[in-house]
Design a protein around this motif. Structure first.
Motif, PDB file in Angstrom:
ATOM      1  N   ARG A   1       0.814  -1.218   0.000  1.00 36.15           N
ATOM      2  CA  ARG A   1       0.000   0.000   0.000  1.00 36.15           C
ATOM      3  C   ARG A   1       0.850   1.271   0.000  1.00 36.15           C
ATOM      4  N   PHE A   2       1.953   1.251   0.732  1.00 36.57           N
ATOM      5  CA  PHE A   2       2.731   2.478   0.912  1.00 36.57           C
ATOM      6  C   PHE A   2       3.952   2.571   0.004  1.00 36.57           C
TER       7      PHE A   2
ATOM      8  N   PHE B   1       9.558   2.891   0.175  1.00 37.69           N
ATOM      9  CA  PHE B   1       8.972   4.094   0.737  1.00 37.69           C
ATOM     10  C   PHE B   1       9.907   5.274   0.468  1.00 37.69           C
ATOM     11  N   ARG B   2       9.330   6.442   0.268  1.00 32.88           N
ATOM     12  CA  ARG B   2      10.116   7.677   0.134  1.00 32.88           C
ATOM     13  C   ARG B   2      10.153   8.317   1.510  1.00 32.88           C
TER      14      ARG B   2
ATOM     15  N   GLY C   1       6.229   3.628  -2.759  1.00 34.63           N
ATOM     16  CA  GLY C   1       6.200   4.827  -3.579  1.00 34.63           C
ATOM     17  C   GLY C   1       5.606   6.041  -2.895  1.00 34.63           C
ATOM     18  N   LYS C   2       5.085   5.864  -1.669  1.00 34.55           N
ATOM     19  CA  LYS C   2       4.485   6.974  -0.925  1.00 34.55           C
ATOM     20  C   LYS C   2       5.547   7.661  -0.069  1.00 34.55           C
ATOM     21  N   THR C   3       5.295   8.929   0.251  1.00 31.18           N
ATOM     22  CA  THR C   3       6.217   9.691   1.092  1.00 31.18           C
ATOM     23  C   THR C   3       5.808   9.567   2.552  1.00 31.18           C
ATOM     24  N   ILE C   4       6.777   9.228   3.400  1.00 26.28           N
ATOM     25  CA  ILE C   4       6.595   9.138   4.846  1.00 26.28           C
ATOM     26  C   ILE C   4       7.578  10.109   5.492  1.00 26.28           C
ATOM     27  N   VAL C   5       7.066  11.066   6.263  1.00 22.93           N
ATOM     28  CA  VAL C   5       7.927  12.010   6.977  1.00 22.93           C
ATOM     29  C   VAL C   5       7.948  11.615   8.447  1.00 22.93           C
TER      30      VAL C   5
ATOM     31  N   ASP D   1       3.049  16.363  -0.017  1.00 23.48           N
ATOM     32  CA  ASP D   1       1.821  15.572  -0.168  1.00 23.48           C
ATOM     33  C   ASP D   1       2.037  14.176   0.395  1.00 23.48           C
ATOM     34  N   ALA D   2       2.559  14.119   1.611  1.00 22.65           N
ATOM     35  CA  ALA D   2       2.949  12.852   2.218  1.00 22.65           C
ATOM     36  C   ALA D   2       1.742  11.987   2.554  1.00 22.65           C
ATOM     37  N   GLU D   3       1.959  10.698   2.504  1.00 23.74           N
ATOM     38  CA  GLU D   3       0.951   9.739   2.950  1.00 23.74           C
ATOM     39  C   GLU D   3       0.830   9.765   4.470  1.00 23.74           C
ATOM     40  N   LYS D   4       1.993   9.880   5.140  1.00 25.13           N
ATOM     41  CA  LYS D   4       1.999   9.803   6.596  1.00 25.13           C
ATOM     42  C   LYS D   4       3.029  10.757   7.199  1.00 25.13           C
ATOM     43  N   LEU D   5       2.659  11.295   8.369  1.00 27.19           N
ATOM     44  CA  LEU D   5       3.568  12.030   9.235  1.00 27.19           C
ATOM     45  C   LEU D   5       3.642  11.259  10.546  1.00 27.19           C
ATOM     46  N   LEU D   6       4.860  10.870  10.955  1.00 23.44           N
ATOM     47  CA  LEU D   6       5.057  10.149  12.211  1.00 23.44           C
ATOM     48  C   LEU D   6       5.831  11.040  13.171  1.00 23.44           C
ATOM     49  N   LEU D   7       5.258  11.281  14.345  1.00 21.56           N
ATOM     50  CA  LEU D   7       5.894  12.094  15.374  1.00 21.56           C
ATOM     51  C   LEU D   7       6.280  11.192  16.533  1.00 21.56           C
TER      52      LEU D   7
END
Length: 300
Positions: free
Chosen positions: A24-25, A60-61, A27-31, A210-216
């Motif tokens: 699912r993820f 993942f990017r 090629g998606k951007t994860i910050v 335009d990230a898929e997810k932001l993880l803090l």
């Protein structure tokens, strides 16, 4: 079964559970904002670096943004520099800003790059000055005045907020399959440097990419209810209700506001996760239960 033997059934279940998330993820951007205990515990630092490298290897990017408040405080103390805080923010004169740049842009940033490289990844360290990544403006801090009086503006020095993000340098590194590691230092149009909250920088970069997810990463399990149970799968309306009834308060509020701003700005999901858990990033991304609080843009 010996202490070091592998349970093949458990291993297979873990891999099978991870597969749909990898698909699912890809090629998606994860910050990922790297901070808290995960930045100072040696075993957690290595586990984090492995997580980041694995994410990049499965397609993942990944962009890492890091803080470094404790490290800044330690160096200031060693050189005998007094530290003052206003509303939880470090008052940053020109001398303190020099220390901030040295610690964030040098010591901490390059340590993270080295950690990722040691695990087989290809990371490049940046500050917001590189490639015009982060244009900053001075943060104005208001202190309430007497009743019916205009609030007082307090000058806390070289503390800034994000005015604009130009992602060109990050996108260039990503196209070469490098992992950008960003220190939250920005510069204004006059060339003045500012220290910016790393959560805010991570959120703004996630929006622009335009990230898929932001993880803090933080030092708590996530958002807890009154009974201490972890809450997840929250949409913005539910989060606002929890703020309104006092369930979310204190130090969690700034992170929640950052997560809400990110999803309002187009990030699909924001996660507040417990960085004290080894491999917390992988557990949150690749397992059904995760290890933190998920805030989604759209209601379930």
């Amino acid at each position: 079964m010996t202490e070091h033997s592998i349970d093949p059934d458990l291993t297979a279940r873990v891999l099978v559970e991870a597969l749909p998330y990898i698909r699912r993820f890809r090629g998606k951007t994860i910050v990922v904002k790297f901070g808290g205990n995960a930045m100072v515990d040696e075993a957690l630092k290595v586990a984090f670096a492995r997580d980041i490298v694995l994410m990049r290897l499965v397609g993942f990017r990944v962009v890492v943004v890091h803080g470094g408040g404790p490290q800044i405080g330690d160096l200031l103390k060693r050189i005998g520099k007094e530290t003052e805080f206003v509303q939880g923010m470090r008052v940053t004169d020109a001398e303190t800003m020099d220390v901030v740049e040295m610690v964030l842009g040098g010591l901490v940033n390059k340590e993270i790059v080295n950690l990722i490289s040691a695990q087989g990844g290809r990371a490049v360290g940046l500050t917001g000055k590189d490639g015009g990544l982060i244009r900053a403006r001075k943060l104005e801090v208001e202190q309430p005045g007497p009743e019916n009086q205009v609030p007082e503006i307090i000058d806390i020095g070289h503390v800034g907020e994000v005015d604009h993000i130009d992602p060109a340098v990050v996108e260039m590194l990503d196209s070469g399959e490098f992992i950008p590691v960003v220190a939250p230092i920005g510069v204004d149009e006059r060339g003045t440097s500012y220290n910016i909250n790393a959560d805010l920088v991570a959120g703004k970069i996630a929006e622009v990419l335009d990230a898929e997810k932001l993880l803090l990463l933080t030092n708590t399990p996530g958002v807890l209810d009154g009974g201490g149970n972890l809450l997840t799968g929250l949409d913005p309306d539910r989060v606002e209700a929890l703020i309104g009834d006092g369930t979310i308060a204190g130090g969690m509020l700034p992170k929640i506001r950052c997560a809400l701003d990110a999803v309002a700005g187009g990030v699909r999901n924001a996660h507040i996760i417990d960085g004290r858990v080894p491999h917390a990033v992988l557990l949150e991304l690749f397992t059904d239960k995760g290890v933190g609080t998920l805030i989604r843009r759209d209601p379930a």
